[in-house]
Design an enzyme around this catalytic site. Structure first.
Site, PDB file in Angstrom:
ATOM      1  N   SER A 160       0.910  -1.265   0.004  1.00  0.00           N
ATOM      2  CA  SER A 160      -0.041  -0.070   0.074  1.00  0.00           C
ATOM      3  C   SER A 160       0.714   1.395  -0.211  1.00  0.00           C
ATOM      4  CB  SER A 160      -1.058   0.062   1.213  1.00  0.00           C
ATOM      5  OG  SER A 160      -1.770  -1.179   1.217  1.00  0.00           O
TER       6      SER A 160
HETATM    7  N1  SAH Z   1      -0.122  -4.925   4.000  1.00  0.00           N
HETATM    8  C1  SAH Z   1       0.862  -5.323   2.862  1.00  0.00           C
HETATM    9  C2  SAH Z   1       0.160  -5.511   1.473  1.00  0.00           C
HETATM   10  C3  SAH Z   1      -0.877  -6.537   1.401  1.00  0.00           C
HETATM   11  S1  SAH Z   1      -1.516  -6.867  -0.318  1.00  0.00           S
HETATM   12  C4  SAH Z   1       2.024  -4.583   2.949  1.00  0.00           C
HETATM   13  O1  SAH Z   1       2.420  -3.772   3.513  1.00  0.00           O
HETATM   14  O2  SAH Z   1       2.812  -5.264   1.801  1.00  0.00           O
HETATM   15  C5  SAH Z   1      -2.833  -7.947   0.366  1.00  0.00           C
HETATM   16  C6  SAH Z   1      -2.260  -9.201   0.998  1.00  0.00           C
HETATM   17  O3  SAH Z   1      -3.409 -10.017   1.301  1.00  0.00           O
HETATM   18  C7  SAH Z   1      -1.956 -10.135  -0.154  1.00  0.00           C
HETATM   19  O4  SAH Z   1      -0.487 -10.410   0.035  1.00  0.00           O
HETATM   20  C8  SAH Z   1      -2.705 -11.242  -0.395  1.00  0.00           C
HETATM   21  O5  SAH Z   1      -2.074 -12.327  -0.696  1.00  0.00           O
HETATM   22  C9  SAH Z   1      -3.226 -11.341   0.994  1.00  0.00           C
HETATM   23  N2  SAH Z   1      -4.383 -12.215   1.166  1.00  0.00           N
HETATM   24  C10 SAH Z   1      -5.752 -12.095   0.501  1.00  0.00           C
HETATM   25  N3  SAH Z   1      -6.505 -12.705   0.975  1.00  0.00           N
HETATM   26  C11 SAH Z   1      -6.131 -13.201   1.945  1.00  0.00           C
HETATM   27  C12 SAH Z   1      -6.543 -13.934   3.109  1.00  0.00           C
HETATM   28  N4  SAH Z   1      -7.803 -14.543   3.218  1.00  0.00           N
HETATM   29  N5  SAH Z   1      -5.622 -14.460   4.270  1.00  0.00           N
HETATM   30  C13 SAH Z   1      -4.487 -13.895   4.107  1.00  0.00           C
HETATM   31  N6  SAH Z   1      -3.925 -13.135   3.303  1.00  0.00           N
HETATM   32  C14 SAH Z   1      -4.772 -12.788   2.141  1.00  0.00           C
END
Ligand code: SAH
Length: 218
Positions: free
Chosen positions: A66
């Site tokens: 993000s």
């Molecule tokens: N906060 C992170 C960005 C996350 S992007 C950062 O600072 O880099 C969102 C993430 O959520 C992705 O890596 C995706 O694989 C994960 N995601 C999506 N659905 C999910 C679920 N049900 N459980 C765990 N992770 C999940």
């Protein structure tokens, strides 16, 4: 500090000034953390020149890290005192995890994508974040052994907050998560939910854009 580190520290200070303070955020432990965590360590090497840009950046597998402002605001909206256990869903790069680790007692972070999780684990270990606990799993189920949490941050968009997560939130604690906006085609809004007695007070914050919260693991 190496020349690269000095340069990164300068870019970080500028990011705090131009992207966070200039948008009305005030000095706080969250801003201190944003001024200290080396964002460039969490992104692919080829993107490092853009580490402190006012934008999200791509990770492996079509995921994104993000925008700094969104990371800072989501953390701030948890309203932490510093002694809480926090649950994070969607570890991704681990950058948000590192920020949380600096403003909470411990972070429990779940990621469905095993490859991303292992990369995040490597960086967080190298940087010495020993209050961070990572789990490969479906974050919609939460981490029931460690409930209740003093804050829950979900970094992927859904229609509604998963019921298991709401059930793991301590009284008075907040869950911050992007939700699909039923009034706007394709719209998403960052939502803050605060546990009050048997119910939850909902406060919409601002429009955002996130990757979807998916079922299962990969
Ligand atoms: N906060 C992170 C960005 C996350 S992007 C950062 O600072 O880099 C969102 C993430 O959520 C992705 O890596 C995706 O694989 C994960 N995601 C999506 N659905 C999910 C679920 N049900 N459980 C765990 N992770 C999940």
């Amino acid at each position: 500090m190496t020349r690269g580190e000095t340069e990164a520290a300068r870019e970080r200070a500028a990011m705090v000034r131009h992207q966070l303070l200039a948008r009305g955020m005030v000095r706080s432990p969250v801003l201190t953390a944003m001024g200290e965590v080396p964002r460039e360590m969490f992104i692919p090497r080829s993107r490092r020149a853009a580490a402190y840009d006012d934008a999200p950046l791509p990770l492996a597998g079509g995921q994104t890290i993000s925008q700094p402002y969104v990371v800072a605001r989501m953390t701030e909206e948890l309203g932490l005192r510093g002694d809480e256990r926090v649950l994070e869903v969607g570890t991704g790069s681990g950058y948000q995890t590192a920020i949380l680790a600096r403003v909470a007692a411990a972070v429990y972070s779940m990621e469905r994508d095993a490859l991303l999780l292992e990369r995040a684990r490597e960086v967080l270990t190298r940087l010495g974040y020993d209050t961070v606990h990572l789990r490969h799993g479906d974050g919609r189920l939460g981490w029931p052994e460690m409930k209740p949490f003093g804050g829950i941050l979900v970094a992927a968009v859904g229609r509604e907050p998963p019921p298991a997560l709401l059930a793991q939130l301590a009284p008075g604690a907040r869950l911050v998560m992007p939700l699909k906006d039923p009034d706007a085609e394709d719209g998403e809004v960052l939502m803050r939910l605060e546990r009050q007695g048997e119910g939850f007070r909902r406060t919409p914050l601002f429009p955002v854009r996130f990757v979807p919260l998916l079922a299962g693991i990969r």
